[in-house]
Motif scaffolding. Structure first.
Motif, PDB file in Angstrom:
ATOM      1  N   SER A 143      -0.707   9.293  -4.494  1.00  0.00           N
ATOM      2  CA  SER A 143      -1.866  10.180  -4.351  1.00  0.00           C
ATOM      3  C   SER A 143      -1.435  11.632  -4.421  1.00  0.00           C
ATOM      4  O   SER A 143      -0.321  11.989  -4.026  1.00  0.00           O
ATOM      5  CB  SER A 143      -2.573   9.899  -3.027  1.00  0.00           C
ATOM      6  OG  SER A 143      -1.715  10.205  -1.934  1.00  0.00           O
ATOM      7  N   THR A 160       0.816  -1.217   0.000  1.00  0.00           N
ATOM      8  CA  THR A 160       0.000   0.000   0.000  1.00  0.00           C
ATOM      9  C   THR A 160       0.849   1.265   0.000  1.00  0.00           C
ATOM     10  O   THR A 160       0.370   2.329  -0.404  1.00  0.00           O
ATOM     11  CB  THR A 160      -0.928   0.035   1.219  1.00  0.00           C
ATOM     12  OG1 THR A 160      -0.131   0.049   2.424  1.00  0.00           O
ATOM     13  CG2 THR A 160      -1.848  -1.173   1.239  1.00  0.00           C
ATOM     14  N   PHE A 161       2.108   1.174   0.458  1.00  0.00           N
ATOM     15  CA  PHE A 161       2.949   2.378   0.520  1.00  0.00           C
ATOM     16  C   PHE A 161       3.101   3.051  -0.844  1.00  0.00           C
ATOM     17  O   PHE A 161       2.860   4.254  -0.970  1.00  0.00           O
ATOM     18  CB  PHE A 161       4.320   2.049   1.111  1.00  0.00           C
ATOM     19  CG  PHE A 161       4.278   1.655   2.563  1.00  0.00           C
ATOM     20  CD1 PHE A 161       3.208   2.004   3.367  1.00  0.00           C
ATOM     21  CD2 PHE A 161       5.312   0.931   3.126  1.00  0.00           C
ATOM     22  CE1 PHE A 161       3.156   1.646   4.709  1.00  0.00           C
ATOM     23  CE2 PHE A 161       5.276   0.566   4.463  1.00  0.00           C
ATOM     24  CZ  PHE A 161       4.194   0.915   5.258  1.00  0.00           C
ATOM     25  N   ILE A 205       1.256   2.854  -3.368  1.00  0.00           N
ATOM     26  CA  ILE A 205      -0.049   3.333  -3.826  1.00  0.00           C
ATOM     27  C   ILE A 205      -0.358   4.671  -3.161  1.00  0.00           C
ATOM     28  O   ILE A 205      -0.750   5.643  -3.802  1.00  0.00           O
ATOM     29  CB  ILE A 205      -1.153   2.300  -3.509  1.00  0.00           C
ATOM     30  CG1 ILE A 205      -0.911   1.013  -4.289  1.00  0.00           C
ATOM     31  CG2 ILE A 205      -2.533   2.886  -3.830  1.00  0.00           C
ATOM     32  CD1 ILE A 205      -1.905  -0.085  -3.977  1.00  0.00           C
ATOM     33  N   ARG A 206      -0.144   4.717  -1.858  1.00  0.00           N
ATOM     34  CA  ARG A 206      -0.406   5.947  -1.101  1.00  0.00           C
ATOM     35  C   ARG A 206       0.493   7.087  -1.570  1.00  0.00           C
ATOM     36  O   ARG A 206       0.055   8.241  -1.663  1.00  0.00           O
ATOM     37  CB  ARG A 206      -0.174   5.684   0.389  1.00  0.00           C
ATOM     38  CG  ARG A 206      -0.498   6.859   1.299  1.00  0.00           C
ATOM     39  CD  ARG A 206      -0.194   6.514   2.731  1.00  0.00           C
ATOM     40  NE  ARG A 206       1.228   6.253   2.910  1.00  0.00           N
ATOM     41  CZ  ARG A 206       1.763   5.781   4.043  1.00  0.00           C
ATOM     42  NH1 ARG A 206       0.973   5.482   5.063  1.00  0.00           N
ATOM     43  NH2 ARG A 206       3.056   5.589   4.136  1.00  0.00           N
ATOM     44  N   GLU A 207       1.748   6.772  -1.899  1.00  0.00           N
ATOM     45  CA  GLU A 207       2.685   7.812  -2.310  1.00  0.00           C
ATOM     46  C   GLU A 207       2.324   8.424  -3.671  1.00  0.00           C
ATOM     47  O   GLU A 207       2.809   9.500  -4.009  1.00  0.00           O
ATOM     48  CB  GLU A 207       4.103   7.230  -2.364  1.00  0.00           C
ATOM     49  CG  GLU A 207       4.662   6.901  -0.991  1.00  0.00           C
ATOM     50  CD  GLU A 207       5.928   6.067  -1.053  1.00  0.00           C
ATOM     51  OE1 GLU A 207       6.333   5.710  -2.189  1.00  0.00           O
ATOM     52  OE2 GLU A 207       6.495   5.763   0.012  1.00  0.00           O
TER      53      GLU A 207
END
Length: 207
Positions: free
Chosen positions: A10, A3-4, A6-8
């Protein structure tokens, strides 16, 4: 971990939620499915209850390294070479001929540095900084055309500086491949650097 990245991706404000693919690669030093048909490599993606792919940009790859048993003469692809490199890295005393490529040389360099103790690592960084400073002096001082006496003197000083850096790295048992990469010196020059520097220091004191 998946998920890291993916979050980065955004963004603040208006965003179309476009995401680049994310690959989770697990390099395992054990077999997690000993009771089933062993597969060295497993590619996994998210699927729904009907078996349809839910999200094609999130991929998981699991590599069970104990199941990779190819020898050097059996390596056929670049992927094979990487697996061989990762599995046998700790046992290598030198770079095998089949892995003598820039990308693997860089990998060996990173591995060598990661095994330095705190004192050796600080000495390595100090020597590297000294080399870069000397090189910067040369790059800014050198101009096209015939060299003046000052330029020749600067160049000679730079050569001595680089040799001293190589000597310091070699005294810390840094691999010759890494010293060559850092200083630009040839393997032969690095091997005689301690002797040369010792002679040069004596000459400096005499004259």
């Amino acid at each position: 971990y998946s998920t890291f990245p993916i979050r980065e991706q955004s963004e603040k404000g208006d965003w179309n939620f476009f995401l680049l693919p994310v690959y989770f690669i697990a390099i395992l030093d054990f077999e997690y499915d000993e009771n089933t048909t062993s597969k060295f490599r497993r590619d996994v993606c998210l699927k729904d209850q009907d078996g349809d792919i839910f999200f094609d940009k999130l991929n998981f790859k699991f590599l069970q390294m104990p199941l990779f048993n190819k020898q050097e003469n059996e390596l056929m692809t670049h992927f094979d070479k990487w697996l061989y490199f990762l599995k046998n890295l700790e046992s290598f005393n030198h770079i095998p001929v089949i892995l003598n490529e820039p990308i693997f040389q860089k990998g060996f360099e990173i591995a060598e540095i990661s095994h330095l103790n705190v004192e050796q690592y600080e000495q390595y960084k100090k020597s590297l900084v000294q080399y870069l400073e000397v090189k910067n002096v040369f790059d800014t001082a050198f101009e096209e055309g015939e060299k003046s006496g000052i330029e020749k003197g600067i160049e000679k000083g730079i050569e001595k500086g680089i040799e001293k850096v190589a000597k310091a790295l070699k005294e810390q048992n840094i691999a010759i491949e890494i010293i060559a990469e850092s200083t630009g010196l040839s393997y032969e020059a690095i091997k005689i650097t301690p002797i040369f520097c010792a002679i040069q220091e004596i000459l400096d004191r005499v004259f």
